[in-house]
Design an enzyme around this catalytic site. Structure first.
Site, short mmCIF file in Angstrom:
data_model
loop_
_atom_site.label_atom_id
_atom_site.label_comp_id
_atom_site.label_asym_id
_atom_site.label_seq_id
_atom_site.Cartn_x
_atom_site.Cartn_y
_atom_site.Cartn_z
N TYR A 21 0.96 -1.14 -0.04
CA TYR A 21 0.13 0.01 0.07
C TYR A 21 0.85 1.42 0.04
O TYR A 21 1.92 1.39 -0.69
CB TYR A 21 -1.03 0.16 1.11
CG TYR A 21 -2.10 -0.92 0.99
CD1 TYR A 21 -3.07 -0.79 0.28
CD2 TYR A 21 -2.15 -2.34 1.52
CE1 TYR A 21 -4.19 -1.73 0.00
CE2 TYR A 21 -2.92 -3.24 1.46
CZ TYR A 21 -4.31 -2.93 0.66
OH TYR A 21 -5.13 -3.94 0.51
N SER A 22 0.69 2.14 0.95
CA SER A 22 1.47 3.39 0.72
C SER A 22 2.74 3.40 1.22
O SER A 22 3.44 4.40 1.09
CB SER A 22 0.67 4.56 1.63
OG SER A 22 -0.37 5.01 0.83
N THR A 23 3.29 2.28 1.69
CA THR A 23 4.46 2.26 1.91
C THR A 23 5.46 2.31 0.64
O THR A 23 6.54 2.84 0.34
CB THR A 23 5.19 0.90 2.38
OG1 THR A 23 4.36 1.13 3.95
CG2 THR A 23 6.58 0.65 2.50
N LYS A 59 4.79 4.75 -1.56
CA LYS A 59 5.21 6.34 -1.69
C LYS A 59 6.70 6.59 -1.61
O LYS A 59 7.26 7.40 -1.97
CB LYS A 59 4.34 7.23 -0.98
CG LYS A 59 2.90 7.03 -1.29
CD LYS A 59 1.96 8.17 -0.40
CE LYS A 59 0.34 8.18 -1.02
NZ LYS A 59 -0.20 6.92 -0.85
N TYR A 87 -3.47 14.81 2.74
CA TYR A 87 -2.95 13.30 2.44
C TYR A 87 -3.27 12.91 0.90
O TYR A 87 -4.34 12.72 0.81
CB TYR A 87 -3.12 12.20 3.12
CG TYR A 87 -2.24 10.93 2.79
CD1 TYR A 87 -0.86 10.70 2.56
CD2 TYR A 87 -3.09 9.62 2.96
CE1 TYR A 87 -0.43 9.76 2.09
CE2 TYR A 87 -2.46 8.60 2.72
CZ TYR A 87 -1.02 8.45 2.35
OH TYR A 87 -0.44 7.46 1.93
#
Length: 399
Positions: free
Chosen positions: A71-73, A75, A161
């Site tokens: 997921y957002s890791t 980014k 965010y």
């Protein structure tokens, strides 16, 4: 609860034995299904552990090379691609996005700088209308919509965010500069040279290595935790701010996160498939000065947020007392929730994964798992227990 015992593989330096204990405890206490954790010091793994299973039925063993949606890791990897270009003098963070992506100048965005894309200040938290199911997989279509979108607030005046749009916005700038998609650039310039198993746009031949995510984002729980009314500075107040974030999920069909279509797609804000060893290898190379120079490294973790500034999107969902500060694409550790170094930086993902760099301690860390648990803000107790054990071991080495 998980099984009483689980086979844990890999290695752990004796002085980091507490990390292995915490890792094993996650299976007993928190019902971990499959997971991995890697810690490097001076670029060398001192903890490299994995265990459990890749699937909910517990029929397939988790291996060192197992990939999982983080997921957002993701980014952190996406932002790093942009910073490589900055370090090489090919991208100017203070230049208008439209300098690289001319179509972006629509809807009052002509002068919006690249910096605001990385620091969640562009106001482009979502399109103005929902996209058809599956449209997230069409890169050009999504970027065309975002280029024409009016910001939800005056760019630069607030932070919020950009849960999914971050990856398209930063990724399209990278594509315009390099001629390569974000995933291709990540692979050729970072992952392959380092031997790191990190993909955005996972090749078909790697799908068999992917663990299935077990569990989903609990939208009912989100609704309970949100305030009841929209608030400024959103320019359209007929939508609740968090509804905007949900809209930014681009109508990815429910349950699609384990599909071949999702794994193959490039959604750089949230669908990297990576091993813990791969993520820690990348952050370890960053700490060791192998990817960018010291000036770029310092700029990456310099706060772009004002002290006490709320985050319009993730703020209502963050743990009590949590103040989110953004660097240039990274969550900052200014409150020392993840270790004692306020200058450490990285990114977490929905479900519980987390990866970060701690340059002062010459340390990198990554945790991946497939049981959906905590949130992007790093509030998962599984991750928290591991990080605590890492720094206790580090203190013990010095003592």
């Amino acid at each position: 609860m998980g099984p009483a015992t689980v086979n844990v593989n890999g290695h752990c330096a004796p002085e980091f034995a507490g990390v292995q204990e915490a890792f094993e405890r996650n299976f007993r206490r928190h019902g971990e299904i499959g997971a991995a954790v890697t810690v490097t010091l001076d670029g060398e793994p001192v903890v490299d552990l994995w265990g459990g299973h890749k699937d909910a039925d517990r029929t397939q063993d988790w291996e060192r090379d197992t990939l999982v949606n983080v997921y957002s890791t993701s980014k952190g990897m996406t932002a790093l691609c942009a910073h490589l270009l900055v370090d090489r003098g090919e991208l100017d963070l203070d230049a208008p996005v439209a300098h690289y992506w001319p179509e972006f100048a629509q809807a009052g965005k002509r002068d919006l700088p690249v910096r605001w894309l990385l620091s969640h200040r562009s106001g482009l938290i979502a399109p103005r209308t929902p996209l058809p199911p599956g449209r997230a997989y069409d890169w050009d279509a999504v970027c065309t919509v975002l280029a024409a979108t009016e910001p939800w607030w005056e760019p630069g005046t607030a932070q919020g965010y950009h849960a999914v749009t971050f990856g398209y916005l930063v990724g399209e700038v990278v594509r315009r500069v390099t001629g390569q998609s974000l995933g291709a650039f990540l692979r050729s310039e970072i992952a392959e040279p380092l031997g790191a198993r990190v993909f955005i746009g996972t090749p078909n031949e790697e799908h068999a290595s992917c663990a299935d995510m077990v569990g989903q984002l609990d939208e009912a729980l989100l609704a309970e935790r949100l305030p009841g009314a929209p608030r400024p500075p959103f320019r359209s107040l007929d939508d609740h701010p968090m509804a905007v974030v949900m809209l930014s999920l681009m109508s990815i069909p429910t349950g699609d996160v384990n599909s071949a279509a999702y794994r193959s797609a490039e959604i750089p804000g949230g669908n990297a498939h990576a091993s813990a060893h791969g993520l820690a290898t990348v952050y370890g190379a960053l700490v060791g000065g192998k990817l960018v120079g010291p000036g770029t490294l310092e700029a990456m973790r310099r706060s772009q947020s004002r002290p006490g500034e709320p985050d319009l999107a993730i703020g209502p969902l963050a743990p009590p007392g949590f103040e989110l500060r953004w660097g240039l694409g990274y969550m900052l550790n200014h409150q020392c929730r993840l270790g004692p170094n306020p200058a450490a930086f990285g990114h977490g993902g929905a479900g519980g994964s987390y990866a970060f760099a701690d340059p002062e301690n010459r340390l990198s860390y990554a945790y991946t798992m497939n049981k959906y648990g905590g949130g992007t803000a790093g509030d998962d107790p599984r991750n928290g227990g591991l990080v605590k054990a890492v720094y206790q071991a580090l203190d013990g080495r010095r003592g």
